[in-house]
Design a protein around this motif. Sequence first.
Motif, PDB file in Angstrom:
ATOM      1  N   LEU A  93       0.952  -1.136  -0.099  1.00 26.18           N
ATOM      2  CA  LEU A  93      -0.103  -0.009   0.113  1.00 26.18           C
ATOM      3  C   LEU A  93       0.870   1.400  -0.032  1.00 26.18           C
ATOM      4  O   LEU A  93       1.031   1.909   0.955  1.00 26.18           O
ATOM      5  N   ARG A  94       1.498   1.595  -1.110  1.00 21.22           N
ATOM      6  CA  ARG A  94       2.762   2.427  -1.344  1.00 21.22           C
ATOM      7  C   ARG A  94       1.926   3.840  -1.227  1.00 21.22           C
ATOM      8  O   ARG A  94       0.705   3.943  -1.642  1.00 21.22           O
ATOM      9  N   GLU A  95       2.541   4.983  -0.864  1.00 21.11           N
ATOM     10  CA  GLU A  95       2.078   6.236  -0.697  1.00 21.11           C
ATOM     11  C   GLU A  95       2.685   7.036  -1.730  1.00 21.11           C
ATOM     12  O   GLU A  95       3.642   7.279  -2.056  1.00 21.11           O
ATOM     13  N   TYR A  96       1.659   7.823  -2.535  1.00 22.93           N
ATOM     14  CA  TYR A  96       1.856   8.688  -3.763  1.00 22.93           C
ATOM     15  C   TYR A  96       1.334  10.068  -3.299  1.00 22.93           C
ATOM     16  O   TYR A  96       0.444  10.309  -2.667  1.00 22.93           O
ATOM     17  N   PRO A  97       2.006  11.073  -3.818  1.00 26.04           N
ATOM     18  CA  PRO A  97       1.851  12.743  -3.466  1.00 26.04           C
ATOM     19  C   PRO A  97       0.309  12.763  -4.186  1.00 26.04           C
ATOM     20  O   PRO A  97       0.274  12.438  -5.444  1.00 26.04           O
ATOM     21  N   TYR A  98      -0.355  13.353  -3.477  1.00 27.89           N
ATOM     22  CA  TYR A  98      -1.653  14.136  -4.110  1.00 27.89           C
ATOM     23  C   TYR A  98      -1.866  15.297  -4.662  1.00 27.89           C
ATOM     24  O   TYR A  98      -0.871  16.380  -4.040  1.00 27.89           O
ATOM     25  N   SER A  99      -2.237  15.874  -5.932  1.00 30.53           N
ATOM     26  CA  SER A  99      -2.421  16.996  -6.486  1.00 30.53           C
ATOM     27  C   SER A  99      -3.610  17.046  -7.133  1.00 30.53           C
ATOM     28  O   SER A  99      -3.910  16.044  -7.570  1.00 30.53           O
ATOM     29  N   ASP A 100      -4.171  18.168  -7.217  1.00 31.96           N
ATOM     30  CA  ASP A 100      -5.491  18.240  -8.167  1.00 31.96           C
ATOM     31  C   ASP A 100      -5.270  17.921  -9.445  1.00 31.96           C
ATOM     32  O   ASP A 100      -4.208  18.235  -9.987  1.00 31.96           O
ATOM     33  N   GLY A 101      -6.111  17.187 -10.108  1.00 34.70           N
ATOM     34  CA  GLY A 101      -6.090  16.740 -11.486  1.00 34.70           C
ATOM     35  C   GLY A 101      -4.949  15.762 -11.762  1.00 34.70           C
ATOM     36  O   GLY A 101      -4.393  16.200 -12.665  1.00 34.70           O
ATOM     37  N   TYR A 102      -4.555  14.957 -10.922  1.00 34.40           N
ATOM     38  CA  TYR A 102      -3.230  14.270 -11.206  1.00 34.40           C
ATOM     39  C   TYR A 102      -2.998  13.123 -12.206  1.00 34.40           C
ATOM     40  O   TYR A 102      -2.168  12.946 -12.490  1.00 34.40           O
ATOM     41  N   LEU A 103      -4.314  12.747 -12.587  1.00 33.18           N
ATOM     42  CA  LEU A 103      -4.253  12.157 -13.837  1.00 33.18           C
ATOM     43  C   LEU A 103      -4.355  12.944 -15.377  1.00 33.18           C
ATOM     44  O   LEU A 103      -3.932  12.480 -16.351  1.00 33.18           O
TER      45      LEU A 103
END
Length: 419
Positions: free
Chosen positions: A297-307
């Motif tokens: 369950l790795r952690e990835y930074p969030y940002s708006d519209g990330y895809l």
Amino acid sequence: MTSQDHPDVLQPATLGPVRLRNRVLKAATYENMARDGLVTDALIDFHVEHARGGVGMTTVAYCAVAPDGRTDGHQIVWRPEALPGLRTLTDAVHDAGAAISAQIGHSGPVNNAKATGTRAIAPSRHFNKQFLRTVGPAGRDDITRVIAAHGSAAQMALDTGFDAVEVHLGHNYLASSFLSPKLNRRKDEYGGSLANRARFALEILGAVRDAVQDKIAIVVKLNMDDGVPGGFWLEEAIQVAQWIEQSGNADALEMTAGSSLLNPMYLFKGDSPIAEFAAVIPEPIRTGVKLVGKHVLREYPYSDGYLLDDALQIRSAVSMPMILLGGVTNRLTMDSAMSNGFEFVAMGRALLRDPDLINKLSDDPSIRSLCNHNNKCMTTIFTGTRCVLRSQNLPSPLSNAARPRSIRKADTEGALHAG
């Protein structure tokens, strides 16, 4: 068109043959509110709440095309016994002013065979580390059966009043696992080259289109990146998207990412709630989560519209309508999607946090979701999906004895998936 010369996300739009009151879709977020494969009051209430909150269309996740296509023992399976409840569900959502879509698919290697009592299948032999079981390869009869089952499911969705079906080609469910060079090591016409690995998915879409023609919309949920070395990747996704467009068997593409089988947090970004997962998962998996959870369950930074950046590469390669998913939390991101050529946006966690968000945005465009991306909503899929910040003092949707029966141990052994 607005003064910015792009569509207004909150104005009516057409998706295939369906007229929606706006361009905002409630994304598929697995509810775990069906019981014994049938619709419950809790499931109806969940989608009616989102319909009343202002979305153009809400998506029911996840409806398996066959008993062995489930990830847990309670998911809706398309069969005659389920149809009356599904009709009640679609009528209720329509009465609340929104359209409704059914996400259809086959779980393949993500199937927890212990919980479903069925045989899990994959394109090639695979050891499922979540359930500590080996999954056998799909035979030709399995391939033929699952393709036909998608067509039958789409027909039943049409018959029960759904406005659209979302065909699940992501997250390393069966069709997605066929696309993956990491999981698909077949030597026949369904393995090897990208054209062969995509054959199964394209034949599924052909069966769905044959079943419903242009009577309801067909949305395709397609991975751009499995999030694992050697998996399906953006360059291949661009080509598959082009083949889908050329086939004429889809009305819109919704691009997604990640693998419920191998890297479930890759889609979500934000916090990885390892302790919360361990608290709701039975032994021996609980101990495993505590020991190696940070690696799975790795952690990835969030940002708006990330895809958005990756999805823009698909957008530039096809002309068919596209839906932006991933980090859509506010009007600014919605308008960015519209200005970049996307016709719709899909929202998941933001609407779990506030089902009325679209109504509020209509009154005040400066409002943004209160979701803080702690992802603890993911751990609630075992008892009824909800935002823990919104419902700290509320019972779980399935805790009322007058509703479906209580949760069994087997019900907490399903895969960690998104819908």
